[in-house]
Design an enzyme around this catalytic site. Structure first.
Site, PDB file in Angstrom:
ATOM      1  N   LYS A  51       0.783  -1.335   0.241  1.00  0.00           N
ATOM      2  CA  LYS A  51       0.010   0.366  -0.161  1.00  0.00           C
ATOM      3  C   LYS A  51       0.465   1.613  -0.217  1.00  0.00           C
ATOM      4  O   LYS A  51       0.475   1.676  -0.716  1.00  0.00           O
ATOM      5  CB  LYS A  51      -0.616  -0.069   1.344  1.00  0.00           C
ATOM      6  CG  LYS A  51      -1.643   1.375   1.282  1.00  0.00           C
ATOM      7  CD  LYS A  51      -3.070   0.943   2.482  1.00  0.00           C
ATOM      8  CE  LYS A  51      -3.725   2.588   2.383  1.00  0.00           C
ATOM      9  NZ  LYS A  51      -5.095   2.868   3.493  1.00  0.00           N
ATOM     10  N   HIS A 102      -6.551 -31.419 -32.707  1.00  0.00           N
ATOM     11  CA  HIS A 102      -7.471 -30.259 -32.153  1.00  0.00           C
ATOM     12  C   HIS A 102      -8.792 -30.829 -30.278  1.00  0.00           C
ATOM     13  O   HIS A 102      -9.528 -30.816 -31.215  1.00  0.00           O
ATOM     14  CB  HIS A 102      -8.450 -30.206 -33.685  1.00  0.00           C
ATOM     15  CG  HIS A 102      -7.216 -29.566 -34.468  1.00  0.00           C
ATOM     16  ND1 HIS A 102      -6.646 -28.109 -34.111  1.00  0.00           N
ATOM     17  CD2 HIS A 102      -7.720 -29.839 -35.916  1.00  0.00           C
ATOM     18  CE1 HIS A 102      -6.562 -28.181 -36.043  1.00  0.00           C
ATOM     19  NE2 HIS A 102      -7.174 -28.768 -36.693  1.00  0.00           N
TER      20      HIS A 102
END
Length: 530
Positions: A149, A289
């Site tokens: 922070k 695929h």
């Protein structure tokens, strides 16, 4: 919501005069501590971290010298104190903050290096509940969040790589930049978010909450990719904590970086081949695929590969090859005759890997083992504005699970073929039909909008490559809604059918099977894959 105070702008360059080090994983700690001490940084530390630094002959203060309180409650309380968090959160250039720090004798801390208690590893080891709870870090995340922070003035590191980045900046010009501190803050919050995500997910699982009110996913970046499924899509690959053997944890021995589609297809291939216990013999799956174009078992790895390839050698071109056992030299030599994107196996010996040197683009992956096909887990699918979560498909059938519904019962060989075909069908996009015999797929129909077409396409594929479907087993991953799909399979030559059952027209389908002398069993288990 707190209003933003009228703080002065954070400086770009901040020198580091004092650092707080408190780590569970002490890899590289001593070298880093020595480097900080060399450039004049005062070190403050806790518990085992302070002891390790002191024993290495590096000057270090105990955090108790800052707080005036000893470590207590079995180490649960040691840094949760205003002298620590004031030192991290104080805005140095804000008069009120500076006054408070001076009035309470709080000296600024400019660098925090904290890696957290190993909660994820503890849970993965199967530790009991109480031990897992004790490995939830409290002070560490609090310090990380405080430092992050106040990144305008404080550099926060949660990994050794972060600290090494800070050391490089200090050695270059004696200060950290605001840009670096902001990047470190982002990483820090991502780390605490992932940590809390692991804890909340574990607790939900322990409590039997399969759909908790809030659900979060956290992963570590493995690689960024040139593009995703298509060149205009961005993509990246993330690894979940403690992944099982598979594409996420594999070692890449050679080849180009894996693409988005490579990873998707390789995962599909390895998950399929892991269904087959190597103690019962080698197995090979070839994927294109995300669908199998050939799966087979064999007495040798080479035989399994050649039988899998025979199912559809055209589709196998440019595909993914997965094995459930070590890749050997004989099989590697045959694979080199085919254009292959990825080869994945539990083991690939160095001498076998060298055979691929002339095809450097082939990606070789060694996983070190097989995932447990019965292991519990979750799968995710994104939708617009959300995501779906479900348990992984761990369905596994035995002969005892099969309900014979036709006049003719299957033979032992047909039962083996049906179970093999159904296992493969579980990994074929729906609607799926799989023909198989003697541990080899003969025809696969995937992803059609109706089951009859899947049965027809699978038979056409078999005919294209000279594979005889007479006496084969046919697996359907969901029930036959009409008799037409089953009739198509019977006309193709199959003699045994395995399907979940449960259609309103089951009677009609069973009658069609009896009329053609088929043996048919119901599983009561559907294995859709979309």
């Amino acid at each position: 919501m707190p209003a933003a105070p009228d703080f002065p702008a954070a400086p770009d360059r901040v020198p580091i005069k004092r650092a707080l080090l408190s780590v569970s994983d002490k890899t590289g700690l001593i070298e880093a501590a020595k480097a900080l001490a060399r450039i004049g940084v005062e070190l403050v530390s806790t518990g085992g971290t302070r002891k390790a630094i002191a024993e290495a002959g590096v000057p270090v203060k105990d955090v108790a010298e800052l707080t005036g309180f000893p470590e207590m409650m079995d180490g649960r309380v040691k840094t949760l104190h205003p002298a620590v968090h004031g030192a991290l959160l104080g805005v140095r250039d804000a008069p009120e903050h500076r006054k408070a720090m001076e009035g309470h004798g709080i000296g600024a801390i400019d660098l925090v290096y904290v890696n957290l208690y190993p909660f994820e590893q503890t849970v993965a080891s199967g530790a009991e509940f109480a031990t897992s709870i004790e490995n939830i870090d409290i002070g560490g995340p609090a310090m990380i969040r405080s430092a992050a922070k106040n990144h305008g003035y404080v550099a926060v590191c949660t990994e050794l790589a972060d600290l090494q980045e800070v050391l490089a900046a200090l050695e270059a010009d004696g200060a950290t930049s605001l840009d670096l501190r902001r990047k470190l803050a982002q990483r820090a919050y991502a780390r605490t978010a992932a940590y809390d995500s692991s804890i909340s997910s574990w607790l939900a699982w322990e409590l039997g909450e399969r759909a908790p009110r809030r659900f979060s996913i956290a992963g570590d970046l493995v690689q960024t990719m040139r593009y995703g499924e298509n060149p205009h899509q961005q993509a990246a690959f993330y690894r979940l904590p403690n992944p099982p053997p598979g594409v996420a944890s594999a070692r890449q021995l050679q080849g180009k970086d894996l693409s988005y589609n490579n990873i998707n297809d390789t995962d599909a291939a390895f998950e399929l081949v892991a269904e087959f216990d190597p103690r019962s013999g080698p197995a090979c799956a070839i994927i294109k695929h995300a669908n199998p174009c050939g799966v087979a078992t064999g007495k040798t790895v080479l035989e399994a590969y050649e039988r899998a390839l025979a199912c559809d050698p055209v589709s196998a071109f440019g595909g993914i090859i997965a094995l459930n056992t070590a890749l050997d030299a004989a099989t590697a030599a045959k694979i080199l005759d085919l254009l292959t994107e990825v080869v994945i196996a539990p083991e690939i010996a160095p001498d076998v890997a060298k055979l691929f040197a002339k095809k450097k683009n082939v990606r070789l992956l060694a996983t070190g083992g097989l995932p447990d096909p019965l292991a519990k887990g979750l799968t995710f699918k994104s939708v617009s504005g959300g995501f779906l979560v479900q348990g992984r498909d761990d369905a596994r059938l035995t002969p005892a699970d099969l309900q014979v519904v036709t006049k003719r019962a299957p033979t032992e060989a047909e039962v083996r073929d049906m179970l093999f075909a159904f296992t493969v069908a579980k990994h074929v996009k729906s609607n799926a039909i799989v023909y198989a015999k003697s541990g080899q797929t003969l025809g696969i129909g995937a992803g059609q909008m109706n089951r009859k077409d899947s049965a027809r396409i699978a038979a056409l594929r078999a005919a294209d490559f000279g594979l005889d479907l007479k006496g084969s087993a046919c697996a359907s991953e969901a029930f036959f809604p009409f008799a037409d799909g089953l009739i198509q399979a019977a006309d193709a030559g199959c003699t045994a059918v395995i399907q979940p059952g449960g259609s309103v027209r089951d009677k009609e389908v069973i009658e069609a099977a009896d009329a053609r002398g088929l043996a048919m069993v119901f599983t009561g288990v559907r294995v859709f894959r979309h």
